[in-house]
Design a protein around this motif. Sequence first.
Motif, mmCIF file in Angstrom:
data_model
loop_
_atom_site.group_PDB
_atom_site.id
_atom_site.type_symbol
_atom_site.label_atom_id
_atom_site.label_comp_id
_atom_site.label_asym_id
_atom_site.label_seq_id
_atom_site.Cartn_x
_atom_site.Cartn_y
_atom_site.Cartn_z
ATOM 1 N N GLN A 95 -19.350 21.410 89.129
ATOM 2 C CA GLN A 95 -18.273 21.517 88.151
ATOM 3 C C GLN A 95 -18.585 22.701 87.249
ATOM 4 O OE1 GLN A 95 -18.037 18.301 85.293
ATOM 5 N NE2 GLN A 95 -15.825 18.292 85.476
ATOM 6 N N ALA A 96 -17.575 23.494 86.953
ATOM 7 C CA ALA A 96 -17.768 24.605 86.024
ATOM 8 C C ALA A 96 -18.151 24.031 84.665
ATOM 9 C CB ALA A 96 -16.488 25.423 85.916
ATOM 10 N N ARG A 97 -18.867 24.791 83.876
ATOM 11 C CA ARG A 97 -19.250 24.342 82.536
ATOM 12 C C ARG A 97 -17.991 24.132 81.711
ATOM 13 N NH1 ARG A 97 -23.461 22.685 84.412
ATOM 14 N NH2 ARG A 97 -25.325 23.942 84.464
ATOM 15 N N LEU A 98 -17.810 22.912 81.251
ATOM 16 C CA LEU A 98 -16.619 22.549 80.503
ATOM 17 C C LEU A 98 -16.984 22.148 79.083
ATOM 18 C CD1 LEU A 98 -14.941 20.208 83.171
ATOM 19 C CD2 LEU A 98 -14.463 22.631 82.772
ATOM 20 N N THR A 99 -16.044 22.297 78.184
ATOM 21 C CA THR A 99 -16.234 21.755 76.843
ATOM 22 C C THR A 99 -16.107 20.243 76.940
ATOM 23 O OG1 THR A 99 -13.883 21.821 76.299
ATOM 24 C CG2 THR A 99 -15.184 23.815 75.816
ATOM 25 N N TRP A 100 -16.466 19.546 75.869
ATOM 26 C CA TRP A 100 -16.374 18.094 75.884
ATOM 27 C C TRP A 100 -14.937 17.642 76.174
ATOM 28 C CZ3 TRP A 100 -17.503 13.496 76.836
ATOM 29 C CH2 TRP A 100 -16.788 12.444 76.283
ATOM 30 N N SER A 101 -13.971 18.250 75.537
ATOM 31 C CA SER A 101 -12.574 17.873 75.715
ATOM 32 C C SER A 101 -12.121 18.084 77.159
ATOM 33 C CB SER A 101 -11.687 18.678 74.765
ATOM 34 O OG SER A 101 -10.342 18.352 74.958
ATOM 35 N N GLU A 102 -12.478 19.212 77.736
ATOM 36 C CA GLU A 102 -12.120 19.488 79.135
ATOM 37 C C GLU A 102 -12.813 18.501 80.078
ATOM 38 O OE1 GLU A 102 -11.562 24.326 78.796
ATOM 39 O OE2 GLU A 102 -13.538 23.478 79.259
ATOM 40 N N HIS A 103 -14.078 18.213 79.805
ATOM 41 C CA HIS A 103 -14.851 17.266 80.608
ATOM 42 C C HIS A 103 -14.199 15.873 80.554
ATOM 43 C CE1 HIS A 103 -18.465 15.548 82.422
ATOM 44 N NE2 HIS A 103 -18.452 14.630 81.471
ATOM 45 N N TYR A 104 -13.817 15.453 79.370
ATOM 46 C CA TYR A 104 -13.187 14.147 79.166
ATOM 47 C C TYR A 104 -11.884 14.049 79.959
ATOM 48 C CZ TYR A 104 -10.778 10.397 76.654
ATOM 49 O OH TYR A 104 -10.082 9.263 76.334
ATOM 50 N N ASP A 158 -21.729 20.245 76.473
ATOM 51 C CA ASP A 158 -22.260 21.602 76.554
ATOM 52 C C ASP A 158 -23.756 21.681 76.838
ATOM 53 O OD1 ASP A 158 -19.709 22.445 75.825
ATOM 54 O OD2 ASP A 158 -20.206 22.379 73.696
ATOM 55 N N CYS A 159 -24.490 20.608 76.604
ATOM 56 C CA CYS A 159 -25.951 20.639 76.721
ATOM 57 C C CYS A 159 -26.377 20.952 78.160
ATOM 58 C CB CYS A 159 -26.532 19.302 76.278
ATOM 59 S SG CYS A 159 -28.325 19.236 76.367
ATOM 60 N N TYR A 160 -27.241 21.922 78.306
ATOM 61 C CA TYR A 160 -27.702 22.337 79.630
ATOM 62 C C TYR A 160 -28.399 21.182 80.356
ATOM 63 C CZ TYR A 160 -30.197 24.707 83.317
ATOM 64 O OH TYR A 160 -30.678 25.068 84.545
#
Length: 162
Positions: free
Chosen positions: A81-90, A61-63
């Motif tokens: 990439q759209a801003r994702l939560t950590w889980s979505e990013h992973y 989440d960190c900008y």
Amino acid sequence: MEWKGLMCHNQVRPRATFTMWLQLHGRLLTVDRLNKWGIRMDPKCVMCKQVDETRDHLFGDCYFAATIWDRLLHWLKMGPQARLTWSEHYHWILHHTKGKTVQAKILKMVYAEFIHYIWLERNARVFEKMEKTEDIIARSIVCCCNIRALPASRIYLDNCMF
């Protein structure tokens, strides 16, 4: 062990692989973990100075980190990439690094170096009170990946202008 694909046959430096392993297992000593152990620190993220530091925030989440990640994706011609939560990013990373394509191998390298450099920058800011810009960190990651790439990967990287 869904993370195994990120670790195996990754061309990055061993220390970056180890940092990524710690991060994937939630073992990095972020402020939230230290506070749970009774070690009191300022909970704010030293990168963006807006939200409390957790693994999920620092690498998802960190900008500051998201800006670097967007630059790296742009360099790899993968678009923003759209801003994702950590889980979505992973899960996005796991999906895009499957297979033995050159692009998957390079993305594995870039992701491991990204995790490593974010952690190094976080520690430099906490312990040495030194800061680098997003551009310097992104260029360092690109340089490291270019140096470590095998010949087949290097041909692909030559087409990616940073």
